[in-house]
Structure formats: C-alpha cells, structure tokens
Design a protein around this motif. Structure first.
Motif, PDB file in Angstrom:
ATOM      1  N   ILE A  57     -84.658 -28.659  88.048  1.00 54.90           N
ATOM      2  CA  ILE A  57     -83.814 -27.829  88.901  1.00 54.90           C
ATOM      3  C   ILE A  57     -82.632 -27.327  88.084  1.00 54.90           C
ATOM      4  O   ILE A  57     -81.908 -28.116  87.471  1.00 54.90           O
ATOM      5  CB  ILE A  57     -83.298 -28.626  90.116  1.00 54.90           C
ATOM      6  CG1 ILE A  57     -84.471 -29.285  90.865  1.00 54.90           C
ATOM      7  CG2 ILE A  57     -82.520 -27.713  91.059  1.00 54.90           C
ATOM      8  CD1 ILE A  57     -84.030 -30.267  91.930  1.00 54.90           C
ATOM      9  N   ALA A  58     -82.447 -26.025  88.086  1.00 55.93           N
ATOM     10  CA  ALA A  58     -81.371 -25.430  87.303  1.00 55.93           C
ATOM     11  C   ALA A  58     -80.063 -25.431  88.087  1.00 55.93           C
ATOM     12  O   ALA A  58     -80.055 -25.213  89.294  1.00 55.93           O
ATOM     13  CB  ALA A  58     -81.741 -23.996  86.914  1.00 55.93           C
ATOM     14  N   TYR A  59     -78.968 -25.713  87.391  1.00 53.76           N
ATOM     15  CA  TYR A  59     -77.632 -25.613  87.981  1.00 53.76           C
ATOM     16  C   TYR A  59     -77.140 -24.178  87.844  1.00 53.76           C
ATOM     17  O   TYR A  59     -77.540 -23.468  86.923  1.00 53.76           O
ATOM     18  CB  TYR A  59     -76.665 -26.558  87.250  1.00 53.76           C
ATOM     19  CG  TYR A  59     -77.012 -28.015  87.359  1.00 53.76           C
ATOM     20  CD1 TYR A  59     -76.771 -28.737  88.521  1.00 53.76           C
ATOM     21  CD2 TYR A  59     -77.581 -28.698  86.280  1.00 53.76           C
ATOM     22  CE1 TYR A  59     -77.071 -30.087  88.613  1.00 53.76           C
ATOM     23  CE2 TYR A  59     -77.893 -30.054  86.365  1.00 53.76           C
ATOM     24  CZ  TYR A  59     -77.641 -30.737  87.533  1.00 53.76           C
ATOM     25  OH  TYR A  59     -77.946 -32.080  87.617  1.00 53.76           O
ATOM     26  N   PRO A  60     -76.245 -23.711  88.730  1.00 51.68           N
ATOM     27  CA  PRO A  60     -75.736 -24.383  89.930  1.00 51.68           C
ATOM     28  C   PRO A  60     -76.654 -24.164  91.118  1.00 51.68           C
ATOM     29  O   PRO A  60     -77.509 -23.278  91.105  1.00 51.68           O
ATOM     30  CB  PRO A  60     -74.386 -23.698  90.143  1.00 51.68           C
ATOM     31  CG  PRO A  60     -74.622 -22.291  89.679  1.00 51.68           C
ATOM     32  CD  PRO A  60     -75.577 -22.405  88.504  1.00 51.68           C
ATOM     33  N   TYR A  61     -76.444 -24.971  92.157  1.00 48.73           N
ATOM     34  CA  TYR A  61     -77.178 -24.796  93.405  1.00 48.73           C
ATOM     35  C   TYR A  61     -76.352 -25.390  94.553  1.00 48.73           C
ATOM     36  O   TYR A  61     -75.375 -26.095  94.320  1.00 48.73           O
ATOM     37  CB  TYR A  61     -78.559 -25.449  93.326  1.00 48.73           C
ATOM     38  CG  TYR A  61     -78.554 -26.917  92.962  1.00 48.73           C
ATOM     39  CD1 TYR A  61     -78.201 -27.906  93.887  1.00 48.73           C
ATOM     40  CD2 TYR A  61     -78.939 -27.339  91.685  1.00 48.73           C
ATOM     41  CE1 TYR A  61     -78.221 -29.247  93.558  1.00 48.73           C
ATOM     42  CE2 TYR A  61     -78.957 -28.692  91.349  1.00 48.73           C
ATOM     43  CZ  TYR A  61     -78.601 -29.639  92.291  1.00 48.73           C
ATOM     44  OH  TYR A  61     -78.608 -30.979  91.970  1.00 48.73           O
ATOM     45  N   LEU A  62     -76.758 -25.109  95.760  1.00 47.34           N
ATOM     46  CA  LEU A  62     -76.121 -25.719  96.921  1.00 47.34           C
ATOM     47  C   LEU A  62     -76.679 -27.125  97.107  1.00 47.34           C
ATOM     48  O   LEU A  62     -77.895 -27.333  97.013  1.00 47.34           O
ATOM     49  CB  LEU A  62     -76.378 -24.903  98.190  1.00 47.34           C
ATOM     50  CG  LEU A  62     -75.609 -23.590  98.334  1.00 47.34           C
ATOM     51  CD1 LEU A  62     -76.114 -22.820  99.547  1.00 47.34           C
ATOM     52  CD2 LEU A  62     -74.111 -23.841  98.452  1.00 47.34           C
ATOM     53  N   GLY A  63     -75.807 -28.071  97.354  1.00 46.85           N
ATOM     54  CA  GLY A  63     -76.229 -29.443  97.576  1.00 46.85           C
ATOM     55  C   GLY A  63     -75.925 -29.866  99.006  1.00 46.85           C
ATOM     56  O   GLY A  63     -74.869 -29.531  99.553  1.00 46.85           O
ATOM     57  N   VAL A 104     -73.245 -27.619  93.503  1.00 45.76           N
ATOM     58  CA  VAL A 104     -73.486 -28.593  92.439  1.00 45.76           C
ATOM     59  C   VAL A 104     -73.514 -27.856  91.109  1.00 45.76           C
ATOM     60  O   VAL A 104     -74.413 -27.048  90.853  1.00 45.76           O
ATOM     61  CB  VAL A 104     -74.805 -29.353  92.670  1.00 45.76           C
ATOM     62  CG1 VAL A 104     -75.018 -30.392  91.570  1.00 45.76           C
ATOM     63  CG2 VAL A 104     -74.803 -30.012  94.048  1.00 45.76           C
ATOM     64  N   HIS A 105     -72.515 -28.113  90.260  1.00 48.87           N
ATOM     65  CA  HIS A 105     -72.422 -27.450  88.963  1.00 48.87           C
ATOM     66  C   HIS A 105     -73.095 -28.258  87.860  1.00 48.87           C
ATOM     67  O   HIS A 105     -73.546 -27.700  86.862  1.00 48.87           O
ATOM     68  CB  HIS A 105     -70.950 -27.224  88.594  1.00 48.87           C
ATOM     69  CG  HIS A 105     -70.233 -26.318  89.542  1.00 48.87           C
ATOM     70  ND1 HIS A 105     -70.443 -24.960  89.601  1.00 48.87           N
ATOM     71  CD2 HIS A 105     -69.295 -26.588  90.497  1.00 48.87           C
ATOM     72  CE1 HIS A 105     -69.665 -24.421  90.530  1.00 48.87           C
ATOM     73  NE2 HIS A 105     -68.960 -25.389  91.091  1.00 48.87           N
ATOM     74  N   ASN A 106     -73.117 -29.578  88.039  1.00 51.08           N
ATOM     75  CA  ASN A 106     -73.765 -30.460  87.064  1.00 51.08           C
ATOM     76  C   ASN A 106     -74.007 -31.796  87.749  1.00 51.08           C
ATOM     77  O   ASN A 106     -73.633 -31.985  88.908  1.00 51.08           O
ATOM     78  CB  ASN A 106     -72.887 -30.634  85.816  1.00 51.08           C
ATOM     79  CG  ASN A 106     -73.712 -30.904  84.566  1.00 51.08           C
ATOM     80  OD1 ASN A 106     -74.824 -31.425  84.645  1.00 51.08           O
ATOM     81  ND2 ASN A 106     -73.171 -30.557  83.409  1.00 51.08           N
ATOM     82  N   LYS A 155     -79.234 -19.252  95.814  1.00 51.66           N
ATOM     83  CA  LYS A 155     -80.521 -19.140  96.504  1.00 51.66           C
ATOM     84  C   LYS A 155     -81.316 -20.440  96.528  1.00 51.66           C
ATOM     85  O   LYS A 155     -82.448 -20.460  97.015  1.00 51.66           O
ATOM     86  CB  LYS A 155     -81.374 -18.050  95.830  1.00 51.66           C
ATOM     87  CG  LYS A 155     -80.692 -16.688  95.755  1.00 51.66           C
ATOM     88  CD  LYS A 155     -80.338 -16.141  97.126  1.00 51.66           C
ATOM     89  CE  LYS A 155     -79.742 -14.741  97.039  1.00 51.66           C
ATOM     90  NZ  LYS A 155     -79.321 -14.218  98.360  1.00 51.66           N
ATOM     91  N   THR A 156     -80.731 -21.508  96.006  1.00 51.64           N
ATOM     92  CA  THR A 156     -81.420 -22.802  95.992  1.00 51.64           C
ATOM     93  C   THR A 156     -80.551 -23.846  96.658  1.00 51.64           C
ATOM     94  O   THR A 156     -79.347 -23.912  96.401  1.00 51.64           O
ATOM     95  CB  THR A 156     -81.733 -23.252  94.550  1.00 51.64           C
ATOM     96  OG1 THR A 156     -82.566 -22.276  93.923  1.00 51.64           O
ATOM     97  CG2 THR A 156     -82.458 -24.597  94.551  1.00 51.64           C
ATOM     98  N   LEU A 157     -81.150 -24.648  97.521  1.00 49.15           N
ATOM     99  CA  LEU A 157     -80.463 -25.764  98.149  1.00 49.15           C
ATOM    100  C   LEU A 157     -81.263 -27.035  97.890  1.00 49.15           C
ATOM    101  O   LEU A 157     -82.471 -27.071  98.106  1.00 49.15           O
ATOM    102  CB  LEU A 157     -80.293 -25.557  99.650  1.00 49.15           C
ATOM    103  CG  LEU A 157     -79.589 -26.702 100.387  1.00 49.15           C
ATOM    104  CD1 LEU A 157     -78.570 -26.174 101.384  1.00 49.15           C
ATOM    105  CD2 LEU A 157     -80.581 -27.614 101.097  1.00 49.15           C
ATOM    106  N   VAL A 158     -80.565 -28.069  97.422  1.00 44.89           N
ATOM    107  CA  VAL A 158     -81.186 -29.368  97.171  1.00 44.89           C
ATOM    108  C   VAL A 158     -80.606 -30.364  98.164  1.00 44.89           C
ATOM    109  O   VAL A 158     -79.394 -30.524  98.247  1.00 44.89           O
ATOM    110  CB  VAL A 158     -80.935 -29.847  95.722  1.00 44.89           C
ATOM    111  CG1 VAL A 158     -81.523 -31.236  95.513  1.00 44.89           C
ATOM    112  CG2 VAL A 158     -81.539 -28.857  94.738  1.00 44.89           C
ATOM    113  N   ALA A 159     -81.480 -31.004  98.934  1.00 41.82           N
ATOM    114  CA  ALA A 159     -81.036 -31.939  99.969  1.00 41.82           C
ATOM    115  C   ALA A 159     -81.351 -33.372  99.565  1.00 41.82           C
ATOM    116  O   ALA A 159     -82.289 -33.638  98.814  1.00 41.82           O
ATOM    117  CB  ALA A 159     -81.710 -31.614 101.300  1.00 41.82           C
TER     118      ALA A 159
END
Length: 337
Positions: free
Chosen positions: A125-131, A144-146, A263-267
C-alpha cells in the motif's frame, strides 16, 4: 529481520513472529471471551490475571510455530498503549524482561498504529492514504503519511462505535461480543424498522462522530423511532441500529475523500470486520477501500510485530523506562507521534 510481537492491550493474549514486516511465520491468539461472556463485557481484573497466566505459553507457542529458536529472533515489539492498564503492563513487562535476558532490542508501539498497519501484512500500500481506526474503544479518521506519521482529521466526541454496538447488544441480550452478534442478527432483519436521526455536530467537527445519541435512542427511546408496521424482533432492532451506526461512520469518510483528494482508505480495528461497513465503504464513489482479513481486524500480535520491524529497522528502539498508557497518546491534529 525476524520480530517477535506481543499484544495484551485488552482481553486477547497474543504473540506472533513476522519476518521483514510482511511474512507471518506464526500468529497465536488466546481469547478470553468465555471468561467475560457471563458479564456481557470485559472485566479488567479477569483480563489482566489471564494475561499473567497465558503470556509465557502463548509466546513459547508462537516461537515454536515459527520454526525458529529464541536466539534467531532479532527484536521484540510490544503494545504499550492504549488499552486496559493492567493488561498492557503484563505484555510490556514481559517484553522488557525478555529483552533484558536475551540482550535483544525491543520497541513499544501504539496499538492503533498497529491496526492501521494490519492491512500492510497482506498488501503493498502506497502512502499517503486515508486511515480509519475503528474499534470498541476508538474512532480515528486520519491521513497516513508513513507507518508512524498520521494527521488526525476526526475522532469520536463521546462513545466509540464498538462501544455502542456492545451496549445495545448487552441491553437486548443479543450476545457477547456485541459487534458480531448484531452483525449476524441484522442479516435477517429489516433496516427500515426504525428510523434513527443523524447526530448534529457543531461547526469544526465535520470529521468527527457521535454515538451517544444513537445508543440512547435505541435503548431508551426505541418507540419514538420505530415504524409501527414492523415487529420488534431482535433481527429488526439489530438491522435498524446497525444501518444507522454505519451511516454515522460513512459520513465523515465521504467528506474526507472529497476534501483531501485521496482515493485509498485503509481500515483496521474490530469494527472493520463488520460486513455492512465493508459494503457501504465500498460504495463510496472514487474510493478504494482496503480491509485486512478478518483475523487481522481484531487484536493480534502479527500487526504489532510487522509495525515493530519498521521501528527496529530504523534503529528506533525503546528503553527500559518506557511505560504503559491507557490513552491514545502522542497524536495531534497534525504531526508525527
């Protein structure tokens, strides 16, 4: 690098061995559910005593199943926050002692960051994304930046989502744990049976959630929101409550997608196992939702070991004076923990 992870923040005694932050060599979880079931909730004293009883055999089992010896372990990662204080101290003190005896480095990590990292165990999963960290005790929506760098957008202003599920389930006798019990009942219920209101939040809280109103409405004012054409069955109550609970979660997420352009969310977290949440988030336009496997949503040590690898690789180890904290410490509205 092979990392032993230890997790004891609540009522699961867990240990795992993970290689290079990805390859899971073992993942052992000893659940205390039968010991808390009679109380329809976690009893902290029981939880901490079971951790004391189980932690050594669980760690031994995890190392044994990994095919390694203790000498082949390169480092130790352990949860030190947030959670039940007595439970946290069992795992943390065990890890400190093991580190001192073996001379191996250890790192104390944040349980909530572990939940976000859980999806990384199975996917790149590439950073950044919504967590999205959503559990019995917490709701955190963030960028989430890192692995250790998050920008908090929203939290709960009162009850956590999982707490509301548990209390509604306890009141109506749906079973324990409450989240899975409601999810199961709701599959055979009608979500139109009750129409609960959305919480009204003050300006500046558009990324936050509130569950005290929904919990109170479902438990004490159900008649006020009930559609008289429907029978008050456990299935219909569960379906109506769950539908509104997930709508409350989805609202700030949809806004965050629009505002951040991510455009990516990790739950992660126990509530991330909810089937309706997974379905509804998958329906948000232009959003790719990534969920861990169900076994990595609930508390486990693989996510702790995987996250610990990155700290240890960077040479960021903990010292013996590190302590436990029951709170989510170290997060601000913007910046590194």
């Amino acid at each position: 690098m092979k990392v032993l992870g230890i997790e004891s923040s609540c009522d699961e005694t867990a240990a795992a061995v993970v290689e290079d932050g990805k390859k899971i060599l073992s993942n052992v979880v000893a659940t205390q559910i039968p010991f808390h079931q009679a109380y329809n909730g976690i009893v902290p004293e029981i939880a901490s005593r079971k951790h004391v009883e189980w932690i050594l055999p669980v760690v031994r089992q995890a190392i044994g199943e990994s095919g390694l010896t203790l000498e082949q372990i390169d480092g130790i990662a352990v949860t030190n926050r947030p959670g039940l204080m007595g439970s946290l101290l069992v795992g943390l003190n065990f890890a400190k002692t093991l580190s001192w005896i073996t001379g191996k480095p250890f790192i104390a990590v944040n349980h909530m960051l572990g939940h976000i990292y859980a999806a990384h165990l199975e996917k790149e999963i590439a950073y950044p994304y919504l967590g999205l960290m959503v559990s019995g005790g917490h709701f955190i929506l963030c960028v989430v930046h890192n692995f250790d760098d998050i920008e908090v957008l929203g939290t709960t202003i009162d009850d956590a989502p999982g707490e509301a599920f548990d209390k509604v389930a306890k009141f109506y006798g749906f079973g324990y744990p409450g989240g899975p019990a409601i999810d199961k009942l709701a599959k055979n219920g009608n979500a139109e049976a009750a129409h609960f209101s959305m919480p009204h939040l003050k300006p500046g809280h558009s990324y936050d959630v509130s569950y005290s109103g929904l919990k109170t409405a479902c438990i004490h004012r159900l008649e006020q929101f009930w559609h008289q054409d429907f029978e008050k069955t456990p299935e219909n109550i569960a379906a109506s409550f769950q539908e509104q609970a997930i709508k409350i979660l989805a609202r700030p997420i949809a806004k965050a997608v629009k505002d951040t352009g991510l455009k990516t969310l990790v739950a992660g977290g126990g509530v991330a196992a909810n089937s309706l949440l997974r379905k509804r988030l998958g329906e948000i336009k232009d959003l790719q939702c990534i969920f861990p496997s169900l076994k990595y949503c609930t508390d486990n040590a693989a996510m702790i070991a995987g996250l610990g690898f990155h700290y240890l690789k960077a040479g960021r180890t903990s010292t013996s004076d590190v302590t436990a904290s029951p709170r989510v410490t170290g997060f601000s509205k913007k910046g590194r923990q």
